[in-house]
Design a protein around this motif. Structure first.
Motif, PDB file in Angstrom:
ATOM      1  N   LEU A  71      40.540  13.751 -18.762  1.00  0.00           N
ATOM      2  CA  LEU A  71      39.923  12.705 -18.310  1.00  0.00           C
ATOM      3  C   LEU A  71      39.566  11.833 -19.578  1.00  0.00           C
ATOM      4  CD1 LEU A  71      38.184  11.018 -16.165  1.00  0.00           C
ATOM      5  CD2 LEU A  71      36.150  12.421 -16.890  1.00  0.00           C
ATOM      6  N   HIS A  72      40.141  10.721 -19.581  1.00  0.00           N
ATOM      7  CA  HIS A  72      39.913   9.972 -20.558  1.00  0.00           C
ATOM      8  C   HIS A  72      38.870   8.949 -20.397  1.00  0.00           C
ATOM      9  CE1 HIS A  72      41.432   7.004 -23.905  1.00  0.00           C
ATOM     10  NE2 HIS A  72      41.250   6.169 -23.238  1.00  0.00           N
ATOM     11  N   SER A  73      38.789   8.419 -19.180  1.00  0.00           N
ATOM     12  CA  SER A  73      37.473   7.366 -19.086  1.00  0.00           C
ATOM     13  C   SER A  73      37.022   7.342 -17.589  1.00  0.00           C
ATOM     14  CB  SER A  73      37.796   6.031 -19.396  1.00  0.00           C
ATOM     15  OG  SER A  73      36.674   5.358 -19.220  1.00  0.00           O
ATOM     16  N   TRP A  74      35.960   7.072 -17.140  1.00  0.00           N
ATOM     17  CA  TRP A  74      35.766   6.681 -15.640  1.00  0.00           C
ATOM     18  C   TRP A  74      34.814   5.616 -15.732  1.00  0.00           C
ATOM     19  CZ3 TRP A  74      33.498  10.696 -18.442  1.00  0.00           C
ATOM     20  CH2 TRP A  74      31.824  10.925 -18.376  1.00  0.00           C
ATOM     21  N   THR A  75      34.622   5.192 -14.332  1.00  0.00           N
ATOM     22  CA  THR A  75      33.473   4.232 -13.949  1.00  0.00           C
ATOM     23  C   THR A  75      33.200   4.412 -12.442  1.00  0.00           C
ATOM     24  OG1 THR A  75      32.690   2.013 -13.970  1.00  0.00           O
ATOM     25  CG2 THR A  75      35.135   2.233 -13.257  1.00  0.00           C
ATOM     26  N   VAL A  76      31.689   4.281 -12.332  1.00  0.00           N
ATOM     27  CA  VAL A  76      31.367   4.437 -10.784  1.00  0.00           C
ATOM     28  C   VAL A  76      31.095   3.140 -10.119  1.00  0.00           C
ATOM     29  CG1 VAL A  76      29.254   5.184  -9.360  1.00  0.00           C
ATOM     30  CG2 VAL A  76      30.094   6.454 -11.506  1.00  0.00           C
ATOM     31  N   VAL A  77      31.987   3.102  -8.965  1.00  0.00           N
ATOM     32  CA  VAL A  77      31.594   1.680  -8.312  1.00  0.00           C
ATOM     33  C   VAL A  77      30.542   1.887  -7.372  1.00  0.00           C
ATOM     34  CG1 VAL A  77      32.979   0.187  -6.625  1.00  0.00           C
ATOM     35  CG2 VAL A  77      34.279   1.380  -8.303  1.00  0.00           C
ATOM     36  N   GLU A  78      29.681   0.749  -7.442  1.00  0.00           N
ATOM     37  CA  GLU A  78      28.485   0.603  -6.700  1.00  0.00           C
ATOM     38  C   GLU A  78      28.582  -0.570  -5.610  1.00  0.00           C
ATOM     39  OE1 GLU A  78      26.132   2.803  -6.799  1.00  0.00           O
ATOM     40  OE2 GLU A  78      26.277   3.737  -8.948  1.00  0.00           O
ATOM     41  N   HIS A  79      29.154  -1.519  -5.735  1.00  0.00           N
ATOM     42  CA  HIS A  79      29.502  -2.506  -4.826  1.00  0.00           C
ATOM     43  C   HIS A  79      30.819  -2.366  -3.975  1.00  0.00           C
ATOM     44  CE1 HIS A  79      29.246  -6.605  -3.498  1.00  0.00           C
ATOM     45  NE2 HIS A  79      30.533  -6.827  -3.676  1.00  0.00           N
ATOM     46  N   GLN A  80      30.552  -2.132  -2.640  1.00  0.00           N
ATOM     47  CA  GLN A  80      31.660  -1.912  -1.778  1.00  0.00           C
ATOM     48  C   GLN A  80      32.472  -3.368  -1.632  1.00  0.00           C
ATOM     49  OE1 GLN A  80      30.486  -0.373   2.083  1.00  0.00           O
ATOM     50  NE2 GLN A  80      32.699   0.167   2.620  1.00  0.00           N
ATOM     51  N   VAL A  81      33.861  -3.072  -1.705  1.00  0.00           N
ATOM     52  CA  VAL A  81      34.851  -4.144  -1.640  1.00  0.00           C
ATOM     53  C   VAL A  81      35.769  -3.754  -0.654  1.00  0.00           C
ATOM     54  CG1 VAL A  81      34.447  -4.781  -4.084  1.00  0.00           C
ATOM     55  CG2 VAL A  81      36.371  -3.064  -3.304  1.00  0.00           C
ATOM     56  N   HIS A  82      35.849  -2.800   0.099  1.00  0.00           N
ATOM     57  CA  HIS A  82      36.466  -2.435   1.138  1.00  0.00           C
ATOM     58  C   HIS A  82      36.054  -1.498   2.228  1.00  0.00           C
ATOM     59  CE1 HIS A  82      40.205  -1.078   3.153  1.00  0.00           C
ATOM     60  NE2 HIS A  82      40.959  -1.958   3.009  1.00  0.00           N
ATOM     61  N   PRO A  83      36.176  -1.729   3.389  1.00  0.00           N
ATOM     62  CA  PRO A  83      35.422  -1.041   4.323  1.00  0.00           C
ATOM     63  C   PRO A  83      35.767   0.617   4.288  1.00  0.00           C
ATOM     64  CG  PRO A  83      36.616  -2.371   5.417  1.00  0.00           C
ATOM     65  CD  PRO A  83      36.920  -2.812   3.949  1.00  0.00           C
ATOM     66  N   ASP A  84      37.232   0.950   3.874  1.00  0.00           N
ATOM     67  CA  ASP A  84      37.556   2.111   3.924  1.00  0.00           C
ATOM     68  C   ASP A  84      36.983   3.188   2.579  1.00  0.00           C
ATOM     69  OD1 ASP A  84      38.961   2.324   6.289  1.00  0.00           O
ATOM     70  OD2 ASP A  84      40.753   1.714   5.488  1.00  0.00           O
ATOM     71  N   PHE A  85      36.407   2.306   1.411  1.00  0.00           N
ATOM     72  CA  PHE A  85      35.910   3.000   0.623  1.00  0.00           C
ATOM     73  C   PHE A  85      34.446   2.786   0.311  1.00  0.00           C
ATOM     74  CE2 PHE A  85      40.619   2.349  -0.055  1.00  0.00           C
ATOM     75  CZ  PHE A  85      40.720   3.515  -0.551  1.00  0.00           C
ATOM     76  N   PRO A  86      33.715   3.611   1.171  1.00  0.00           N
ATOM     77  CA  PRO A  86      32.175   3.532   0.934  1.00  0.00           C
ATOM     78  C   PRO A  86      31.555   3.889  -0.473  1.00  0.00           C
ATOM     79  CG  PRO A  86      32.694   5.460   2.215  1.00  0.00           C
ATOM     80  CD  PRO A  86      33.920   4.749   2.017  1.00  0.00           C
ATOM     81  N   VAL A  87      30.679   3.055  -0.947  1.00  0.00           N
ATOM     82  CA  VAL A  87      30.143   3.454  -2.224  1.00  0.00           C
ATOM     83  C   VAL A  87      29.017   4.440  -2.057  1.00  0.00           C
ATOM     84  CG1 VAL A  87      30.787   1.361  -3.292  1.00  0.00           C
ATOM     85  CG2 VAL A  87      28.567   1.461  -1.880  1.00  0.00           C
ATOM     86  N   PRO A  88      28.667   5.197  -3.146  1.00  0.00           N
ATOM     87  CA  PRO A  88      29.473   5.113  -4.627  1.00  0.00           C
ATOM     88  C   PRO A  88      30.843   5.960  -4.520  1.00  0.00           C
ATOM     89  CG  PRO A  88      27.450   6.680  -4.493  1.00  0.00           C
ATOM     90  CD  PRO A  88      27.808   6.205  -3.238  1.00  0.00           C
ATOM     91  N   TYR A  89      31.607   5.440  -5.402  1.00  0.00           N
ATOM     92  CA  TYR A  89      32.835   6.246  -5.625  1.00  0.00           C
ATOM     93  C   TYR A  89      33.151   6.131  -7.244  1.00  0.00           C
ATOM     94  CZ  TYR A  89      35.723   2.023  -4.993  1.00  0.00           C
ATOM     95  OH  TYR A  89      36.203   0.786  -4.874  1.00  0.00           O
ATOM     96  N   THR A  90      34.009   6.949  -7.727  1.00  0.00           N
ATOM     97  CA  THR A  90      34.227   6.876  -9.162  1.00  0.00           C
ATOM     98  C   THR A  90      35.894   6.789  -9.228  1.00  0.00           C
ATOM     99  OG1 THR A  90      32.390   8.418  -9.527  1.00  0.00           O
ATOM    100  CG2 THR A  90      33.921   8.159 -11.339  1.00  0.00           C
ATOM    101  N   CYS A  91      36.150   6.024 -10.194  1.00  0.00           N
ATOM    102  CA  CYS A  91      37.591   5.601 -10.451  1.00  0.00           C
ATOM    103  C   CYS A  91      37.716   6.403 -11.930  1.00  0.00           C
ATOM    104  CB  CYS A  91      37.767   4.160 -10.744  1.00  0.00           C
ATOM    105  SG  CYS A  91      37.767   3.057  -9.081  1.00  0.00           S
ATOM    106  N   VAL A  92      38.598   7.188 -11.838  1.00  0.00           N
ATOM    107  CA  VAL A  92      39.094   7.953 -13.192  1.00  0.00           C
ATOM    108  C   VAL A  92      40.219   7.791 -13.559  1.00  0.00           C
ATOM    109  CG1 VAL A  92      37.523  10.199 -12.447  1.00  0.00           C
ATOM    110  CG2 VAL A  92      39.801   9.928 -11.723  1.00  0.00           C
ATOM    111  N   LEU A  93      40.253   7.660 -15.077  1.00  0.00           N
ATOM    112  CA  LEU A  93      41.506   7.443 -15.656  1.00  0.00           C
ATOM    113  C   LEU A  93      42.040   8.878 -16.526  1.00  0.00           C
ATOM    114  CD1 LEU A  93      43.780   5.317 -16.844  1.00  0.00           C
ATOM    115  CD2 LEU A  93      42.173   5.020 -18.624  1.00  0.00           C
ATOM    116  N   VAL A  94      43.090   9.388 -16.207  1.00  0.00           N
ATOM    117  CA  VAL A  94      43.390  10.544 -16.811  1.00  0.00           C
ATOM    118  C   VAL A  94      44.703  10.300 -17.428  1.00  0.00           C
ATOM    119  CG1 VAL A  94      44.116  12.964 -16.058  1.00  0.00           C
ATOM    120  CG2 VAL A  94      42.355  11.721 -14.634  1.00  0.00           C
ATOM    121  N   GLU A  95      44.803  11.016 -18.788  1.00  0.00           N
ATOM    122  CA  GLU A  95      45.831  11.052 -19.624  1.00  0.00           C
ATOM    123  C   GLU A  95      46.537  12.294 -19.227  1.00  0.00           C
ATOM    124  OE1 GLU A  95      46.183   9.463 -23.596  1.00  0.00           O
ATOM    125  OE2 GLU A  95      45.879  11.398 -24.187  1.00  0.00           O
ATOM    126  N   LEU A  96      47.694  12.142 -19.018  1.00  0.00           N
ATOM    127  CA  LEU A  96      48.818  13.340 -18.822  1.00  0.00           C
ATOM    128  C   LEU A  96      48.706  14.335 -20.043  1.00  0.00           C
ATOM    129  CD1 LEU A  96      51.717  12.000 -16.864  1.00  0.00           C
ATOM    130  CD2 LEU A  96      49.671  12.902 -15.967  1.00  0.00           C
TER     131      LEU A  96
END
Length: 140
Positions: A71-96
């Motif tokens: 895991l390199h970084s992440w952010t939690v999304v609190e504002h819903q921008v698409h109906p198929d992705f209910p909040v909260p959700y977390t976007c992760v950035l992973v280094e191989l």
């Protein structure tokens, strides 16, 4: 798929007709994680392209890589921008692990407990008929 599992998620899939990324999605459908590389000079080409900026050739192929990262970084999304992705959700950035400097995005539901440097593994997720690699914290 020794280091991964498959789970189902709703949502719109990425475009798979792009010749620069098609091999990525074809490999994912087989349970494989791949990265583009120049066949001649072996340079990793990320983001994928049909052209190698290092040697100037159009000789790109897909190289299998281990489905493990850090895991390199992440952010939690609190504002819903698409109906198929209910909040909260977390976007992760992973280094191989196998290719330092090459990073891929992933999605986790909710606000999971995360820390920079934690081990992550690929899960292959079906999204609208397309399989994509996603990242989850490694167990153990």
């Amino acid at each position: 798929m020794s280091d991964s599992t498959i789970r189902i998620r709703t949502g719109l899939p990425p475009v798979t007709e792009d010749p620069d990324t098609r091999g990525f999605f074809e490999a994912a459908a087989q349970g494989r994680l791949v990265i583009a590389a120049c066949e001649l000079c072996q340079r990793i080409i990320h983001l994928p392209s049909s052209f190698c900026a290092e040697c100037g050739r159009h000789s790109v192929s897909w190289r299998d890589v281990a489905p493990r990262g850090t895991l390199h970084s992440w952010t939690v999304v609190e504002h819903q921008v698409h109906p198929d992705f209910p909040v909260p959700y977390t976007c992760v950035l992973v280094e191989l692990d196998e290719l330092p400097g090459v990073r891929l995005l992933g999605h986790l539901d909710g606000r999971p407990e995360l820390r920079i440097g934690m081990p992550m593994v690929v899960e292959f997720v079906e999204v609208g008929g397309v399989t994509i690699p996603d990242w989850v914290p490694a167990q153990g």
